[in-house]
Design a protein around this motif. Structure first.
Motif, PDB file in Angstrom:
ATOM      1  N   LEU A   3       0.555  -1.155  -0.039  1.00  0.00           N
ATOM      2  CA  LEU A   3      -0.030  -0.129   0.049  1.00  0.00           C
ATOM      3  C   LEU A   3       0.942   1.305  -0.067  1.00  0.00           C
ATOM      4  CD1 LEU A   3      -3.231   0.434   0.349  1.00  0.00           C
ATOM      5  CD2 LEU A   3      -2.656   1.028   2.674  1.00  0.00           C
ATOM      6  N   GLU A   4       0.373   2.103  -0.984  1.00  0.00           N
ATOM      7  CA  GLU A   4       1.339   3.377  -0.750  1.00  0.00           C
ATOM      8  C   GLU A   4       0.992   4.266   0.234  1.00  0.00           C
ATOM      9  OE1 GLU A   4       1.361   5.354  -4.787  1.00  0.00           O
ATOM     10  OE2 GLU A   4       1.979   3.551  -5.684  1.00  0.00           O
ATOM     11  N   THR A   5       1.782   5.090   0.573  1.00  0.00           N
ATOM     12  CA  THR A   5       1.600   6.310   1.693  1.00  0.00           C
ATOM     13  C   THR A   5       0.438   6.912   1.403  1.00  0.00           C
ATOM     14  OG1 THR A   5       4.083   6.140   2.122  1.00  0.00           O
ATOM     15  CG2 THR A   5       2.810   7.808   3.084  1.00  0.00           C
ATOM     16  N   ARG A   6       0.279   7.325   0.207  1.00  0.00           N
ATOM     17  CA  ARG A   6      -0.751   8.197  -0.293  1.00  0.00           C
ATOM     18  C   ARG A   6      -2.087   7.657  -0.009  1.00  0.00           C
ATOM     19  NH1 ARG A   6      -0.496  10.347  -6.198  1.00  0.00           N
ATOM     20  NH2 ARG A   6       1.741  10.784  -5.811  1.00  0.00           N
ATOM     21  N   GLU A   7      -2.170   6.063  -0.462  1.00  0.00           N
ATOM     22  CA  GLU A   7      -3.390   5.512  -0.477  1.00  0.00           C
ATOM     23  C   GLU A   7      -3.706   5.427   1.080  1.00  0.00           C
ATOM     24  OE1 GLU A   7      -3.810   1.860  -2.848  1.00  0.00           O
ATOM     25  OE2 GLU A   7      -1.928   2.342  -3.125  1.00  0.00           O
ATOM     26  N   LEU A   8      -2.943   5.143   2.108  1.00  0.00           N
ATOM     27  CA  LEU A   8      -2.942   4.888   3.518  1.00  0.00           C
ATOM     28  C   LEU A   8      -3.457   6.102   3.963  1.00  0.00           C
ATOM     29  CD1 LEU A   8      -2.746   3.056   5.760  1.00  0.00           C
ATOM     30  CD2 LEU A   8      -0.579   3.640   6.062  1.00  0.00           C
ATOM     31  N   THR A   9      -2.727   7.485   3.486  1.00  0.00           N
ATOM     32  CA  THR A   9      -3.178   8.707   4.000  1.00  0.00           C
ATOM     33  C   THR A   9      -4.752   8.836   3.758  1.00  0.00           C
ATOM     34  OG1 THR A   9      -0.925   9.444   3.602  1.00  0.00           O
ATOM     35  CG2 THR A   9      -2.799  10.984   3.905  1.00  0.00           C
ATOM     36  N   ALA A  10      -5.248   8.565   2.404  1.00  0.00           N
ATOM     37  CA  ALA A  10      -6.687   8.739   2.084  1.00  0.00           C
ATOM     38  C   ALA A  10      -7.548   7.736   2.921  1.00  0.00           C
ATOM     39  CB  ALA A  10      -6.688   8.205   0.592  1.00  0.00           C
ATOM     40  N   LEU A  11      -6.938   6.395   3.252  1.00  0.00           N
ATOM     41  CA  LEU A  11      -7.831   5.840   4.200  1.00  0.00           C
ATOM     42  C   LEU A  11      -7.907   6.583   5.709  1.00  0.00           C
ATOM     43  CD1 LEU A  11      -6.701   2.219   3.254  1.00  0.00           C
ATOM     44  CD2 LEU A  11      -8.911   3.102   3.244  1.00  0.00           C
ATOM     45  N   ILE A  12      -6.634   6.902   6.077  1.00  0.00           N
ATOM     46  CA  ILE A  12      -6.815   7.619   7.533  1.00  0.00           C
ATOM     47  C   ILE A  12      -7.738   8.795   7.325  1.00  0.00           C
ATOM     48  CG2 ILE A  12      -5.428   8.907   9.187  1.00  0.00           C
ATOM     49  CD1 ILE A  12      -2.901   7.174   8.129  1.00  0.00           C
ATOM     50  N   GLN A  13      -7.775   9.642   6.241  1.00  0.00           N
ATOM     51  CA  GLN A  13      -8.833  10.693   6.255  1.00  0.00           C
ATOM     52  C   GLN A  13     -10.253  10.197   6.322  1.00  0.00           C
ATOM     53  OE1 GLN A  13      -6.025  14.043   4.162  1.00  0.00           O
ATOM     54  NE2 GLN A  13      -7.529  12.955   3.062  1.00  0.00           N
ATOM     55  N   ARG A  14     -10.472   9.142   5.725  1.00  0.00           N
ATOM     56  CA  ARG A  14     -11.859   8.621   5.730  1.00  0.00           C
ATOM     57  C   ARG A  14     -12.005   8.117   7.067  1.00  0.00           C
ATOM     58  NH1 ARG A  14     -12.268   4.342   0.715  1.00  0.00           N
ATOM     59  NH2 ARG A  14     -14.266   3.914   1.534  1.00  0.00           N
ATOM     60  N   PHE A  15     -11.252   7.445   7.626  1.00  0.00           N
ATOM     61  CA  PHE A  15     -11.382   7.045   9.033  1.00  0.00           C
ATOM     62  C   PHE A  15     -11.756   8.372  10.058  1.00  0.00           C
ATOM     63  CE2 PHE A  15      -9.601   6.331  13.389  1.00  0.00           C
ATOM     64  CZ  PHE A  15     -10.525   5.431  13.861  1.00  0.00           C
ATOM     65  N   LEU A  16     -11.007   9.227   9.875  1.00  0.00           N
ATOM     66  CA  LEU A  16     -11.044  10.346  10.559  1.00  0.00           C
ATOM     67  C   LEU A  16     -12.407  11.163  10.430  1.00  0.00           C
ATOM     68  CD1 LEU A  16      -7.521  12.201  10.419  1.00  0.00           C
ATOM     69  CD2 LEU A  16      -8.672  10.837  12.341  1.00  0.00           C
ATOM     70  N   ASP A  17     -12.812  10.969   9.229  1.00  0.00           N
ATOM     71  CA  ASP A  17     -14.122  11.787   8.856  1.00  0.00           C
ATOM     72  C   ASP A  17     -15.267  10.875   9.630  1.00  0.00           C
ATOM     73  OD1 ASP A  17     -13.169  13.525   7.121  1.00  0.00           O
ATOM     74  OD2 ASP A  17     -13.122  12.274   5.415  1.00  0.00           O
ATOM     75  N   ARG A  18     -15.219   9.663  10.097  1.00  0.00           N
ATOM     76  CA  ARG A  18     -16.251   8.896  10.669  1.00  0.00           C
ATOM     77  C   ARG A  18     -16.269   9.170  12.006  1.00  0.00           C
ATOM     78  NH1 ARG A  18     -16.340   2.649   8.362  1.00  0.00           N
ATOM     79  NH2 ARG A  18     -16.398   3.105   5.968  1.00  0.00           N
ATOM     80  N   GLN A  19     -15.191   9.951  12.598  1.00  0.00           N
ATOM     81  CA  GLN A  19     -15.108  10.026  13.970  1.00  0.00           C
ATOM     82  C   GLN A  19     -15.581  11.279  14.415  1.00  0.00           C
ATOM     83  OE1 GLN A  19     -13.953   7.347  15.530  1.00  0.00           O
ATOM     84  NE2 GLN A  19     -13.718   6.725  13.429  1.00  0.00           N
ATOM     85  N   SER A  20     -15.882  11.641  15.504  1.00  0.00           N
ATOM     86  CA  SER A  20     -16.448  12.801  16.137  1.00  0.00           C
ATOM     87  C   SER A  20     -15.405  13.870  16.220  1.00  0.00           C
ATOM     88  CB  SER A  20     -17.123  12.697  17.614  1.00  0.00           C
ATOM     89  OG  SER A  20     -16.111  12.353  18.359  1.00  0.00           O
ATOM     90  N   ARG A  21     -15.907  15.126  16.131  1.00  0.00           N
ATOM     91  CA  ARG A  21     -14.859  16.231  16.138  1.00  0.00           C
ATOM     92  C   ARG A  21     -13.800  16.124  17.365  1.00  0.00           C
ATOM     93  NH1 ARG A  21     -13.663  21.216  18.186  1.00  0.00           N
ATOM     94  NH2 ARG A  21     -12.692  22.702  16.731  1.00  0.00           N
ATOM     95  N   GLU A  22     -14.337  15.888  18.527  1.00  0.00           N
ATOM     96  CA  GLU A  22     -13.408  15.427  19.814  1.00  0.00           C
ATOM     97  C   GLU A  22     -12.622  14.342  19.518  1.00  0.00           C
ATOM     98  OE1 GLU A  22     -14.643  16.517  24.129  1.00  0.00           O
ATOM     99  OE2 GLU A  22     -15.176  14.451  23.637  1.00  0.00           O
TER     100      GLU A  22
END
Lengths: 185, 178
Positions: free
Chosen positions: A115-134
């Motif tokens: 997995l490329e770093t860029r793909e992993l970064t995109a996944l992390i961002q998708r994960f973060l989007d699912r979390q509450s702001r806090e």
């Protein structure tokens, strides 16, 4: 001084830009570097490197917010220095944060290495989007800024114990998310 | 996956996440005062129902009778006659419900704190601190029918005043509590 005024000094190639940047955010930068490197001298050098990085890239960059921009440069410099210092004993807050993540990310599969770093970064961002702001703030303050529990607790108005429990839950959700995306087995 | 790999990828996330994390101001913990006050009021209400003495004045019983402002005989009529005639010792045994440390003070006579199990005297005097709910004997030697005897339990607005009076019509010593 406002960030825009500091950036204007960078654009005018005035060395006062560095002074003003250091005066406004110097303590934040030094604290971040210290948390990752646990070495005041290395931390100071990395902060200076980050200022140089900002000097060399502004202009053409016109970052907004400025703090985030310089923090990113600084973090990258610190992590590079951290890896260069691997022969030394690791005992920084960043080490502890990495150890917490190691457990979450442990996997028997080698799939993720492709997995490329860029793909992993995109996944992390998708994960973060699912979390509450806090939860996003708690997660990033811990694993991006390597902040200790106590400081995160003050920032979000929780107890240290609550932050610890919350981080444990977020890591659990991260693990499930990465499994679901077949990043880890 | 190694944590370093993850950390490197995390280092590339969009600025908006970092800006959010940086601009998050320290928050004050919100204390739900309204809910806490309601809960406290409910608890006080429940306690006042379950514990008759909770937050109120001390309670006093003579035998099975709860003393109020209504006079109650402390001894049978025949004994009352005898008491009036020969002025013997007058002993009034009271069960008192009061918080620990409440002091009972008698203007006349002696107060004896009794062990409720054995009846042994565990303390005496004209002013006796109570160990909580307890039994007290108020002893007046040579009680004079012409006198009115008083004792006070506690102090301030929640104090109770005990009064011993001789009723010449019925020829009985009476006690009441205000």
């Amino acid at each position: 001084m406002e960030d825009k005024a500091i950036i204007a000094l960078f654009f005018a190639r005035s060395e006062r830009a560095i002074e003003e940047l250091n005066g406004k955010y110097g303590k934040v930068f030094t604290a971040l570097a210290n948390r990752i490197l646990n070495d005041p001298q290395d931390a100071e050098e990395c902060v200076s490197d980050a200022y140089l990085g900002a000097w060399n890239t502004i202009p053409p960059q016109n970052p907004d917010p400025l703090l985030t921009y310089v923090c990113r440069i600084l973090r990258n410099r610190c992590i590079a220095r951290y890896h260069a210092n691997t022969a030394q004993k690791r005992n920084s807050i960043y080490d502890v944060a990495l150890e917490e993540l190691e457990e979450t990310l442990a996997s028997a599969s080698r799939v993720e290495e492709t997995l490329e770093t860029r793909e992993l970064t995109a996944l992390i961002q998708r994960f973060l989007d699912r979390q509450s702001r806090e939860d996003r703030v708690i997660f990033l303050r811990r694993y991006y800024y390597a902040e200790p529990y106590g400081e995160i607790a003050k920032r979000v108005g929780l107890t240290e114990k609550n932050v610890s429990v919350r981080l444990s839950r977020i890591r659990g959700k991260l693990r499930s998310f990465l499994k679901e995306k077949e990043v880890i087995a | 996956m190694r944590a370093e790999t993850f950390s490197a990828a995390l280092g590339e996330i969009d600025d908006r996440y970092l800006a959010e994390a940086e601009t998050c101001l320290p928050q004050k913990r919100v204390i739900p005062w309204k809910a806490l006050c309601c809960a406290a009021a409910c608890l006080a209400l429940i306690a006042s129902v379950l514990l008759p003495n909770f937050g109120g004045a001390p309670g006093v019983r003579l035998g099975d009778t709860v003393l109020t402002g209504q006079p109650v005989p402390v001894a049978p009529a025949a004994r009352g006659v005898m008491l009036a005639m020969v002025n013997p010792s007058l002993d009034v045994t009271l069960e008192i419900t009061a918080p620990k440390g409440t002091v009972i003070t008698a203007e006349a006579g002696e107060l004896r704190l009794l062990d409720p199990e054995t009846g042994e005297v565990t303390g005496s005097g004209t002013a006796v601190p109570l160990p909580g709910d307890c039994v007290v004997c108020w002893c007046i030697t040579a009680a004079d029918p012409g006198e009115t005897y008083m004792a006070v339990i506690g102090e301030g607005a929640r104090s109770r005043r005990l009064t011993l009076q001789y009723d010449s019509e019925t020829q009985i010593w009476m006690i009441f509590c205000e």
